[in-house]
Design a protein around this motif. Structure first.
Motif, PDB file in Angstrom:
ATOM      1  N   GLU A  73       0.830  -1.213   0.000  1.00  0.00           N
ATOM      2  CA  GLU A  73       0.000   0.000   0.000  1.00  0.00           C
ATOM      3  C   GLU A  73       0.862   1.260   0.000  1.00  0.00           C
ATOM      4  O   GLU A  73       0.440   2.290  -0.503  1.00  0.00           O
ATOM      5  N   LEU A  74       2.076   1.133   0.578  1.00  0.00           N
ATOM      6  CA  LEU A  74       2.962   2.291   0.598  1.00  0.00           C
ATOM      7  C   LEU A  74       3.291   2.737  -0.820  1.00  0.00           C
ATOM      8  O   LEU A  74       3.410   3.918  -1.099  1.00  0.00           O
ATOM      9  N   MET A 118      -6.617   8.250  -2.908  1.00  0.00           N
ATOM     10  CA  MET A 118      -7.057   7.048  -2.210  1.00  0.00           C
ATOM     11  C   MET A 118      -6.524   7.058  -0.782  1.00  0.00           C
ATOM     12  O   MET A 118      -5.382   7.388  -0.527  1.00  0.00           O
ATOM     13  N   PHE A 121      -5.951   4.514   2.385  1.00  0.00           N
ATOM     14  CA  PHE A 121      -5.889   3.081   2.653  1.00  0.00           C
ATOM     15  C   PHE A 121      -6.211   2.774   4.111  1.00  0.00           C
ATOM     16  O   PHE A 121      -6.069   3.615   4.990  1.00  0.00           O
ATOM     17  N   GLN A 122      -6.587   1.525   4.320  1.00  0.00           N
ATOM     18  CA  GLN A 122      -6.896   1.091   5.678  1.00  0.00           C
ATOM     19  C   GLN A 122      -5.684   1.234   6.606  1.00  0.00           C
ATOM     20  O   GLN A 122      -5.804   1.650   7.743  1.00  0.00           O
ATOM     21  N   SER A 123      -4.501   0.873   6.079  1.00  0.00           N
ATOM     22  CA  SER A 123      -3.297   0.950   6.914  1.00  0.00           C
ATOM     23  C   SER A 123      -2.702   2.350   6.894  1.00  0.00           C
ATOM     24  O   SER A 123      -1.627   2.561   7.416  1.00  0.00           O
ATOM     25  N   ALA A 143      -0.900   3.743   5.043  1.00  0.00           N
ATOM     26  CA  ALA A 143       0.213   3.760   4.094  1.00  0.00           C
ATOM     27  C   ALA A 143       0.980   5.070   4.136  1.00  0.00           C
ATOM     28  O   ALA A 143       1.311   5.656   3.114  1.00  0.00           O
ATOM     29  N   ILE A 144       1.254   5.535   5.333  1.00  0.00           N
ATOM     30  CA  ILE A 144       2.084   6.729   5.498  1.00  0.00           C
ATOM     31  C   ILE A 144       3.530   6.312   5.267  1.00  0.00           C
ATOM     32  O   ILE A 144       3.981   5.327   5.818  1.00  0.00           O
ATOM     33  N   TRP A 145       4.247   7.069   4.445  1.00  0.00           N
ATOM     34  CA  TRP A 145       5.645   6.710   4.176  1.00  0.00           C
ATOM     35  C   TRP A 145       6.516   7.061   5.365  1.00  0.00           C
ATOM     36  O   TRP A 145       6.654   8.240   5.719  1.00  0.00           O
ATOM     37  N   PRO A 146       7.113   6.065   5.963  1.00  0.00           N
ATOM     38  CA  PRO A 146       7.825   6.313   7.211  1.00  0.00           C
ATOM     39  C   PRO A 146       9.117   7.115   7.045  1.00  0.00           C
ATOM     40  O   PRO A 146       9.632   7.622   8.012  1.00  0.00           O
ATOM     41  N   HIS A 147       9.618   7.213   5.831  1.00  0.00           N
ATOM     42  CA  HIS A 147      10.873   7.956   5.661  1.00  0.00           C
ATOM     43  C   HIS A 147      10.635   9.423   5.316  1.00  0.00           C
ATOM     44  O   HIS A 147      11.566  10.131   4.979  1.00  0.00           O
ATOM     45  N   MET A 148       9.380   9.852   5.398  1.00  0.00           N
ATOM     46  CA  MET A 148       9.091  11.239   5.052  1.00  0.00           C
ATOM     47  C   MET A 148       8.341  11.910   6.194  1.00  0.00           C
ATOM     48  O   MET A 148       7.625  11.253   6.938  1.00  0.00           O
ATOM     49  N   THR A 177       5.176   8.841  11.150  1.00  0.00           N
ATOM     50  CA  THR A 177       4.851   7.601  11.859  1.00  0.00           C
ATOM     51  C   THR A 177       4.856   7.790  13.373  1.00  0.00           C
ATOM     52  O   THR A 177       4.477   6.897  14.107  1.00  0.00           O
ATOM     53  N   GLN A 184      -2.474  10.045  11.890  1.00  0.00           N
ATOM     54  CA  GLN A 184      -1.949   9.414  10.676  1.00  0.00           C
ATOM     55  C   GLN A 184      -3.045   9.328   9.626  1.00  0.00           C
ATOM     56  O   GLN A 184      -2.825   9.527   8.434  1.00  0.00           O
ATOM     57  N   ARG A 223      -3.077  13.873   2.220  1.00  0.00           N
ATOM     58  CA  ARG A 223      -2.266  13.485   1.070  1.00  0.00           C
ATOM     59  C   ARG A 223      -3.159  13.208  -0.144  1.00  0.00           C
ATOM     60  O   ARG A 223      -2.833  13.564  -1.268  1.00  0.00           O
ATOM     61  N   ASP A 251     -10.624   3.029   1.333  1.00  0.00           N
ATOM     62  CA  ASP A 251     -10.662   1.592   1.602  1.00  0.00           C
ATOM     63  C   ASP A 251     -10.679   1.368   3.109  1.00  0.00           C
ATOM     64  O   ASP A 251      -9.635   1.305   3.737  1.00  0.00           O
ATOM     65  N   ASN A 298      -9.223   1.128  11.616  1.00  0.00           N
ATOM     66  CA  ASN A 298      -8.140   0.954  12.589  1.00  0.00           C
ATOM     67  C   ASN A 298      -8.230   1.944  13.754  1.00  0.00           C
ATOM     68  O   ASN A 298      -7.354   1.981  14.602  1.00  0.00           O
TER      69      ASN A 298
END
Lengths: 586, 364
Positions: free
Chosen positions: A484-485, B86, B88-90, B92-97, B139, B146, B153, B165, B170
């Motif tokens: 998803e990432l 979109m 997402f359920q998770s 999907a945050i980019w952890p390196h940003m 994160t 989040q 985003r 989605d 969560n």
């Protein structure tokens, strides 16, 4: 919606819009994703399939006279009718099985201690536990030869002197000796195969098991270990397959006890008169069948189990409290370090500072002669050091780029069929033992201009041979990144390629550095591919060590082995600094 | 913004599994449509086909007259060419940003200038209530925050359609309830077209203009929340959304302008049903009738046309605002919700009356 496009759709797309026409069915197949995948298939075919095919072909061909070749099974029937080869096959299997079982038991336990428990002195022991990984099993064999050879071994001398024994208690020239050395030196592989997935696992998975009422050990056995099963099984099978083809250890410790393996026999057939390329190829083909079988089993067991244990959410690692058992863990870890690091390195150090070695260190013989000799005077050794550095740094870099690219091609994108094909081809080299890869490259390219560039040829062979290892390191990190990432980046409007550049690669950075380091180490120590393929001028360090071991005093061998060790450790420190790999514990 | 057209969509996984089976629907400009169903019903696969993350085996997807996917033309635009957003359920945050970098990503991908990027990021963060947190490591934020980053985003680059989605699943319950309303209001305010996937019927009710109920890859019912709740088309929908009584019966005669008589043996009674009867129903055919527990009233009052049933309270649970009762009538135990101020005891004989307009004949 406009009536125009509606009618087009209803007409079955007879006269589509220009934008639509541009991506017709053919266009849809040859999109950027698919062309990357097909390109990878082509590259892998040249690197891996071509030499291996030539190799297999040569197993089925004899040359009764120059320029004439006949298709035949004679190579097989002749070779396998000797009892020597049958014994060697059995020996090979025993060694492989012993090595993978013991290294799996020890390696997984140690990885779990380090990643998930509160065992004391973890950070120190983590570094010590990995040292054998840098040393190579061949170097280990050299060291254990100095430690436990029946008459000259240091340990044997000590035991006899201390307890007044009449006979030396240890004999490294035995099946037990071979398996022990191999298991000791393959344990870190197992450790590395598992530690990544253990480190990355969402602790809630374990915590929920604890809450459900299972104890520490049971949680480890029922949750933690099964969740890392894919990684673990890959490790165990790969070690089995690798140790079947291992050449260095049995070639050093086997002959005196008349223990031969398939690989030592292949080497003899390729290097000693009368040359028997057909016979060597026949033996090698059988070895490949065994390894392919092992891989097939691995796929069948592992393929249906892959776990995404890390979500896109942040997570905090936590540790299991072992209570008093942590001292048992500590004792296990310390014994391992003693056998695999302290004793071997100690023996080499002692030997390297004595000009003449008679089974024990003597102050009267203290000298730096051996060190000066291998570092400056002995041209062959100096050149070998240089060659290995080039191979490790440049070759390693090219290989890691290729691995990252292939991991992406395999695990991401929509065309699963092509992904599967790329995956399959890039895993194939695992089934080709190093000695055979070297031989295959030799007979494929010997009559081409490429043979005039032995360093390039070595690099290609290394790249092909060790591709699966680098790939696995990177894929395991990639696998635990939720797709998803990347999907969200695609939806935000960035293309396949730019998503790789901006999202995937930065997130993979620890994995990429770990793979580069791993490849660097493997390339610096490489023996089996090089032993047949390298020329005198292009011989890397391990080949030089092999030649030295046959012709020079133990002191010189020990000093050169330690130079190699120092290079590996130095490389590791630099890589860790660059890649800030502390968290990855590689 | 856009009109989404999904036509005859089919998606198989392997040769066996039919994840989406001939799904067609449209989403109007500025409409909030929810795909609702249990897990495995094909709602997420449908959404991913719209996003371009899955290639459907058959069918067409058009947005604002542009063909996104058409199996007949062999067209399948990659996700980045679709200009959708979109969540997402998770998350999907980019952890390196950082938070800002996450939000800026989609705007940068469109090649906007630095000033424009900064402005849009600031706007998006303000919209979701995260102003001032831009430099944080994404994160390190809480789940709810989040979620907001993820929303910012998706909003930041003016997507044509927003896809969700299960974005709230969560979060903890309180936060989820607050976010529902907030999210729905924000989307209305910005006049965005949204397709929202969830398995939570309450979420679907609160947020949507229209609900599409799915099961086993097929659409079961399509309609606004009110109609979906009050006139479920089949027993799956009736049961999946809310609590209900489902009665087995046989069709009787039609009563002019008032409804259809249904013989219900378990109640030892005939009831008049006014909903779900706009089709040919042969006299004597088996059918199902659904009645919501809160539409069954106690007492003799009510209009003359009401169905009247007698029974005995077999169990009553007090929930504060209401009683949740089981009332035995004939051989059937009806679930009935009664106002909390009523006096209910187990064993008490009661008379129930039900308006025919609350009795819905199901299509299965």
């Amino acid at each position: 919606m406009s009536s125009a496009s509606k009618s087009e759709l209803e007409a079955g797309g007879g006269g589509a819009k220009p934008a639509v026409a541009a991506s017709s069915l053919a266009g849809r197949f040859f999109n950027s994703e698919n062309s990357l995948k097909i390109g990878s298939l082509g590259l892998l075919t040249i690197l891996a399939i071509l030499p291996v095919s030539v190799f297999i072909y040569s197993a089925f061909v004899t040359h009764p006279e120059a320029g004439k070749s006949i298709f035949t099974f004679t190579n097989f029937t002749k070779t396998f009718s000797t009892s020597e080869v049958l014994d060697a096959s059995v020996n090979t299997l025993i060694i492989a099985l012993g090595t993978s079982v013991f290294s799996c038991l020890v390696g997984v336990s140690l990885a779990w201690f380090h990643a998930r428990t509160d065992m004391p002195f973890r950070r120190t022991l983590e570094a010590l536990t990995l040292i054998p990984f840098f040393l190579s099993s061949f170097l280990g064999a050299v060291a254990w030869w100095a430690l436990a050879a029946p008459r000259t071994g240091i340990l044997n001398r000590w035991m006899i002197d201390l307890f007044g024994l009449s006979a030396p208690p240890f004999n490294i020239y035995s099946m037990t000796g071979i398996v022990m050395v191999m298991a000791l030196f393959y344990t870190p592989y197992m450790y590395l195969f598992t530690i990544g997935s253990l480190n990355r696992m969402d602790p809630a998975l374990e915590e929920s098991a604890r809450v459900c009422g299972t104890g520490v050990l049971r949680t480890a056995l029922r949750v933690t270990i099964p969740l890392s099963t894919p990684a673990m099984l890959s490790g165990a099978v790969i070690i089995f397959v690798v140790s079947m083809g291992v050449f260095g250890v049995p070639s050093l410790l086997g002959p005196i006890a008349r223990i031969s393996t398939l690989s030592t026999i292949i080497y003899t057939k390729m290097e000693e008169y009368p040359l028997d390329i057909g016979g060597a190829a026949a033996l090698g083909s059988v070895l490949m069948v065994f390894t392919a079988l092992g891989l097939y089993i691995q796929r069948k067991i592992i393929a249906p189990r892959s776990y995404v244990t890390v979500t896109g959410k942040g997570y905090r690692p936590s540790r299991v409290s072992l209570g008093p058992w942590k001292y048992v863990a500590l004792a296990i870890n310390c014994s391992y370090v003693l056998l695999a690091v302290i004793l071997p390195l100690g023996a080499l150090l002692l030997a390297s500072f004595n000009r003449a070695w008679l089974g024990g260190f003597r102050w009267s013989q203290l000298s730096i002669y051996n060190w000066a000799y291998v570092l400056f005077e002995y041209e062959y050794a100096v050149r070998a050091t240089k060659n290995s550095l080039i191979l490790g740094l440049v070759g390693g870099f090219i290989t890691v780029v290729l691995c990252t690219f292939l991991a992406m091609v395999i695990l991401r994108g929509r065309n699963k069929k092509l992904s599967g094909a790329v995956d399959y081809l890039s895993t194939l080299p695992i089934g080709v033992p190093g000695l055979i890869m070297g031989m295959a490259f030799l007979i494929t390219w010997i009559k081409t201009p490429l043979y005039a560039l032995p360093m390039l040829l070595l690099m290609m062979a290394y790249m092909t041979r060790y591709l699966p290892y680098g790939l696995r390191t990177i894929s395991s990190v990639l696998q635990s990144l939720s797709s998803e990432l990347e999907e969200s980046a695609r939806i935000c409007g960035s293309s396949f390629v730019s998503t790789i550049r901006k999202i995937t690669v930065p997130l993979l950075r620890p994995g990429i550095f770990a793979a580069y380091l791993m490849l660097f180490i493997m390339f610096i120590r490489e023996l089996p591919v090089s032993v047949l393929l390298a020329t005198e001028d292009s011989a890397p360090m391990a080949v030089a060590l092999y030649i030295l071991q046959e012709n020079e005093a133990l002191g010189v061998v020990a000093a050169f082995a330690l130079v190699q060790t120092a290079l590996l450790l130095l490389g590791t420190i630099v890589f860790r600094k660059l890649g800030s790999l502390e968290e990855l514990s590689v | 913004m856009a009109e989404v057209v999904v036509k005859d969509l089919v998606k198989r996984f392997g040769t066996e599994t039919l994840a989406v089976d001939n799904v067609s629907f449209t989403v109007g400009e500025g409409e909030f449509v929810t795909l609702l169903g249990p897990s495995g019903c094909g709602k997420t696969t449908t959404l991913r086909c719209i996003a371009g993350l899955e290639t459907p085996d058959e069918g067409d997807i058009l947005i604002a007259d542009e063909i996104f996917t058409s199996s007949r033309n062999g067209v399948c635009l990659p996700p980045e060419k679709r200009r959708l957003g979109m969540v997402f359920q998770s998350y999907a945050i980019w952890p390196h940003m950082s938070v800002s970098e996450n939000v800026a990503y989609g705007i940068q991908a469109q090649g906007a200038s630095r000033a424009e990027v900064n402005e849009k990021v600031a706007n998006a963060l303000e919209l979701v209530g995260l102003s001032g947190l831009g430099e944080r490591n994404a994160t390190k934020l809480s789940g709810g925050q989040q979620q907001r980053v993820s929303l910012a985003r998706a909003l930041a680059y003016n997507p044509r359609v927003l896809l969700f989605d299960e974005p709230l699943s969560n979060l903890d319950a309180k936060l989820r309830e607050r976010m529902r309303v907030e999210l729905a209001n924000l989307i209305k305010e910005l006049k965005l077209t949204a397709i929202y996937v969830t398995h939570d019927q309450a979420e679907a009710m609160v947020m949507s203009d229209r609900i599409i109920v799915m099961k086993d890859g097929r659409i079961q019912q399509e309609g606004d929340p009110h109609a979906t709740y009050n006139e479920p088309s089949n027993s799956f929908v009736a049961d999946f959304i809310g609590v209900t009584n489902i009665l087995e019966g046989k069709a009787g005669e039609r009563e002019n302008g008032k409804g259809l008589w249904v013989e219900v043996p378990s109640l030892q009674s005939k009831i008049l049903c006014a909903k779900g009867i706009d089709r040919d129903i042969a006299v004597g055919s088996d059918l199902l009738v659904t009645v919501r527990p809160e539409y069954i009233e106690l007492g003799e009052e009510g209009s003359n046309d009401n169905n009247v049933l007698r029974g005995q309270v077999s169990d009553a649970v007090y929930l504060g605002q209401s009683w949740d009762c089981l009332i035995q009538s004939g051989s059937f135990e009806l679930r009935v919700h009664v106002r909390g101020d009523a006096d209910i005891r187990a064993g008490q004989p009661v008379t129930m009356n039900i308006s025919p307009s609350r009795c819905v004949v199901l299509s299965d």
